[in-house]
Every structure is written in C-alpha cells, then in structure tokens.
Design a protein around this motif. Structure first.
Motif, PDB file in Angstrom:
ATOM      1  N   VAL A  60       0.738  -1.126  -0.056  1.00 14.85           N
ATOM      2  CA  VAL A  60       0.147  -0.036   0.022  1.00 14.85           C
ATOM      3  C   VAL A  60       0.955   1.056   0.133  1.00 14.85           C
ATOM      4  O   VAL A  60       2.033   1.256   0.812  1.00 14.85           O
ATOM      5  CB  VAL A  60      -0.976   0.385   1.196  1.00 14.85           C
ATOM      6  N   VAL A  61       0.630   2.162  -0.838  1.00 13.83           N
ATOM      7  CA  VAL A  61       1.303   3.515  -0.854  1.00 13.83           C
ATOM      8  C   VAL A  61       0.250   4.699  -0.189  1.00 13.83           C
ATOM      9  O   VAL A  61      -0.790   4.723  -0.894  1.00 13.83           O
ATOM     10  CB  VAL A  61       1.689   3.934  -2.057  1.00 13.83           C
ATOM     11  N   ALA A  62       0.496   5.359   0.649  1.00 13.55           N
ATOM     12  CA  ALA A  62      -0.240   6.306   1.422  1.00 13.55           C
ATOM     13  C   ALA A  62       0.265   7.820   1.179  1.00 13.55           C
ATOM     14  O   ALA A  62       1.333   7.781   1.660  1.00 13.55           O
ATOM     15  CB  ALA A  62      -0.516   5.891   2.950  1.00 13.55           C
TER      16      ALA A  62
ATOM     17  N   ILE B  33      -1.772  -0.729  -3.882  1.00 19.69           N
ATOM     18  CA  ILE B  33      -3.069  -0.119  -3.570  1.00 19.69           C
ATOM     19  C   ILE B  33      -2.769   1.241  -3.054  1.00 19.69           C
ATOM     20  O   ILE B  33      -1.606   1.664  -2.455  1.00 19.69           O
ATOM     21  CB  ILE B  33      -3.742  -0.776  -2.452  1.00 19.69           C
ATOM     22  N   LYS B  34      -3.573   2.332  -3.581  1.00 21.01           N
ATOM     23  CA  LYS B  34      -3.201   3.773  -3.268  1.00 21.01           C
ATOM     24  C   LYS B  34      -4.250   4.252  -1.870  1.00 21.01           C
ATOM     25  O   LYS B  34      -5.398   4.151  -2.272  1.00 21.01           O
ATOM     26  CB  LYS B  34      -3.318   4.590  -4.385  1.00 21.01           C
ATOM     27  N   VAL B  35      -3.679   5.030  -0.993  1.00 24.44           N
ATOM     28  CA  VAL B  35      -4.452   5.405   0.008  1.00 24.44           C
ATOM     29  C   VAL B  35      -4.245   7.056   0.095  1.00 24.44           C
ATOM     30  O   VAL B  35      -2.816   7.593  -0.106  1.00 24.44           O
ATOM     31  CB  VAL B  35      -4.339   4.871   1.320  1.00 24.44           C
TER      32      VAL B  35
ATOM     33  N   ALA C  61      -8.256   4.010  -2.399  1.00 23.42           N
ATOM     34  CA  ALA C  61      -8.935   3.028  -1.923  1.00 23.42           C
ATOM     35  C   ALA C  61      -9.516   3.619  -0.626  1.00 23.42           C
ATOM     36  O   ALA C  61     -10.606   3.409  -0.124  1.00 23.42           O
ATOM     37  CB  ALA C  61      -7.848   2.081  -1.337  1.00 23.42           C
ATOM     38  N   GLU C  62      -8.878   4.656   0.129  1.00 21.71           N
ATOM     39  CA  GLU C  62      -9.494   5.167   1.118  1.00 21.71           C
ATOM     40  C   GLU C  62      -9.068   6.799   1.065  1.00 21.71           C
ATOM     41  O   GLU C  62      -7.966   6.865   0.680  1.00 21.71           O
ATOM     42  CB  GLU C  62      -8.872   4.590   2.496  1.00 21.71           C
TER      43      GLU C  62
ATOM     44  N   LEU D 251      -7.599   0.750   9.005  1.00 25.98           N
ATOM     45  CA  LEU D 251      -7.695   0.509   7.346  1.00 25.98           C
ATOM     46  C   LEU D 251      -6.585   0.149   6.450  1.00 25.98           C
ATOM     47  O   LEU D 251      -6.522  -0.663   5.520  1.00 25.98           O
ATOM     48  CB  LEU D 251      -8.170   2.230   6.669  1.00 25.98           C
ATOM     49  N   LEU D 252      -5.207   0.522   6.890  1.00 28.93           N
ATOM     50  CA  LEU D 252      -4.045   0.032   6.174  1.00 28.93           C
ATOM     51  C   LEU D 252      -4.081  -1.670   6.547  1.00 28.93           C
ATOM     52  O   LEU D 252      -3.566  -2.094   5.280  1.00 28.93           O
ATOM     53  CB  LEU D 252      -2.837   0.627   6.732  1.00 28.93           C
TER      54      LEU D 252
END
Length: 311
Positions: free
Chosen positions: A94-96, A123-125, A158-159, A177-178
């Motif tokens: 995941v990349v936030a 996945i991107k947040v 995604a969020e 969430l992560l």
C-alpha cells in the motif's frame, strides 16, 4: 501472537508514506508505531533514508516504510533520494500519499500522484495530515480537493482518511484501514521489534535532527552525520553502563562549520546535549557523545563523497 480478526485471518505487509517534503510522514510513522523511529523537523527534507517502523497488533503486523519527500531534484543527492522513493513504491503493498491540510494542493502534489500512476499494482490511499491546524470547513474543502486530484489523475483512492498525528486523532482508524488492505500472511518481524533500522543509523539521524534545529535555511541540505564508533565502555560495571558514541557532522563549506560550532563551541554543545537526551531515551543507556564537525566540500554533488557518507 496471532489472535485473529473477525474473519479469522492474520494480515501482514508493507505500507509506505509518501508526499512532498514536510507533509507529516515521519510524525505519522512515529504515532502509529508509538515511539520515535523516524526523525522529524520543521525543516523540509529531514528524512534521507527509508525507515521501517513496525506496528504489532493481535490481528496483523503493519510494517511502515518512511521515505524521503519526493521533489524536483537540484543535486545528485536529490536524484538519488527520488530514485529511492520510486523503487520503494513498487515493492510495498500500500502507498499512502500525505496531503497536509494546512496547505493547498499544488503542483508538487500533482507531480507525486502522476508519478504514482506509473506503479499499477500497488493499492493507493490518501491521508489528509495535520488536521488539527485547520477548521472543519477548510478540512472539508481539502478532502474534496484530494478526491478531485484522484479523478484528474485517474488514481483510485482505496480510502481518503483525515488524521492528526500530533493530536492522535484517527491514527488508530488509519492503522485499521491500512491493515485491512494487506494480504493474509504470518508476522514478518519478531514480537516487540519496532524497527529494523540499525542503531548507528538512528543515532546518526538523531544527531542530524538536533543539528537541524535553529540553523539558517540553507544549511539543512548541507548536513550529514556519520557514526564512526559506537560501543559500551569496557571498564564499566554491568549495572552502570556507558555507551561511547563518536560521530562526525559533515558540512559543505568552512563558513557552515562555524555556524554549527557556534561562538566558543556553544552551538555544538547544544546539539550534543539535545541529541544525547534523545539517544539515551531510545537506547535506555547513559551516553557519552563526542561530536566533531568536518568539511566535505560540495558533498551533495560529488558521487565519491556521497558514497562515503552512505548515499
């Protein structure tokens, strides 16, 4: 260690915070881990290495990768830091992306999100950071702007999560969430381990953090710290240990050396005192810290010097 979550699974994996310099990435990493593993500063471009912070939970293990701020590089060091960010993005689950709520979304944010579109499978947040610094109305505008940036760049968030790392608001929600976005799998690190960054690297970062505070604007990019030696003093009894740390603070010019040392060494003593307190708090051992200031001429642009300083 795995009391599973509601669906009976244990999740583990890597999440990476990215964003413009000074977007609150390191502060957020520290808040999620619950202790200091990444240095923070009011100065942009504080982080130069990838730091892993490990969040242990009954239902999973979240490994946080903190990267330097992505920016348009002006030096060889800047190019290498950007390469580090881009290679990290493709290796995590995941990349936030962090968007500070007290600043409008601008060209720097668009540059980052456009670069991120090249990484297809991750996945991107979106994380709205520093929410404690703005009104609810301003935060609402900011969240809409983040959503619009996603649409404009064909990025599917995604969020979108607002948080205040300093106030602790919604930090636990972000962790939930992560973790939910990670794949099922066993723990990657032993219980209780908070980072896999070598102690020498963290000590060097803590010295550099102390050196960054209160210096002129042009200096932050010019400071590098190398720990030459770190060992327990051999002649001490076991119940009264003392850790000897010898470190060099490198600057690019003789004039900068004078700024770091200060009048009759006053500034260097302040740096040493502040850094020593942080190192002792992190390692739980009394520390003798010996700092020397040296000039490595134009090291940010010199490949040989960059290698010597660990970049």
């Amino acid at each position: 260690m795995s009391a599973p979550d509601g669906d009976g699974s244990f999740r583990s994996g890597f999440a990476c915070f990215v964003g413009r310099p000074n977007a609150g990435k390191s502060t957020l990493t520290n808040a999620l881990v619950g202790t200091k593993v990444a240095i923070t500063s009011s100065r942009p471009q504080t982080t130069r290495t990838v730091v892993r912070g490990i969040v242990h939970r009954p239902d999973g293990q979240l490994v946080l990768v903190d990267t330097p701020g992505l920016h348009r590089p002006r030096t060889l060091l800047g190019e290498r830091l950007n390469d580090l960010v881009l290679s990290t993005w493709s290796e995590v689950d995941v990349v936030a992306v962090c968007f500070p709520a007290d600043e409008r979304i601008g060209p720097g944010d668009r540059f980052i999100v456009n670069e991120l579109t090249k990484v297809r499978r991750t996945i991107k947040v979106a994380v709205a950071t520093k929410t404690d610094l703005v009104t609810p109305e301003r935060l609402a505008e900011h969240l809409l702007a983040i959503a619009e940036l996603g649409r404009a760049t064909d990025t599917e968030w995604a969020e979108i999560v607002p948080v205040s790392a300093t106030g602790g608001e919604q930090v636990d929600l972000l962790a939930d969430l992560l973790l939910a976005l990670l794949p099922e799998g066993p723990a990657l690190y032993p219980d209780g381990e908070l980072t896999d960054t070598p102690e020498e690297a963290i000590v060097a970062d803590l010295v550099r953090e102390a050196a960054l505070e209160g210096v002129r604007d042009e200096l932050p990019h010019s400071i590098a710290v190398v720990v030459e030696e770190m060992r327990l003093r051999p002649d001490r009894p076991e119940d009264k240990p003392l850790l000897d740390v010898h470190a060099n603070v490198f600057v690019e010019r003789e004039s900068q050396k004078g700024i770091i040392i200060g009048h009759k060494g006053s500034r260097l003593r302040e740096i040493g005192s502040a850094a020593r307190g942080q190192i002792e708090a992190m390692l739980g051992t009394p520390v003798y810290l010996d700092l020397r200031v040296k000039v490595a001429k134009d090291w940010q642009r010199d490949p040989r010097q960059l290698r010597r300083l660990g970049f």
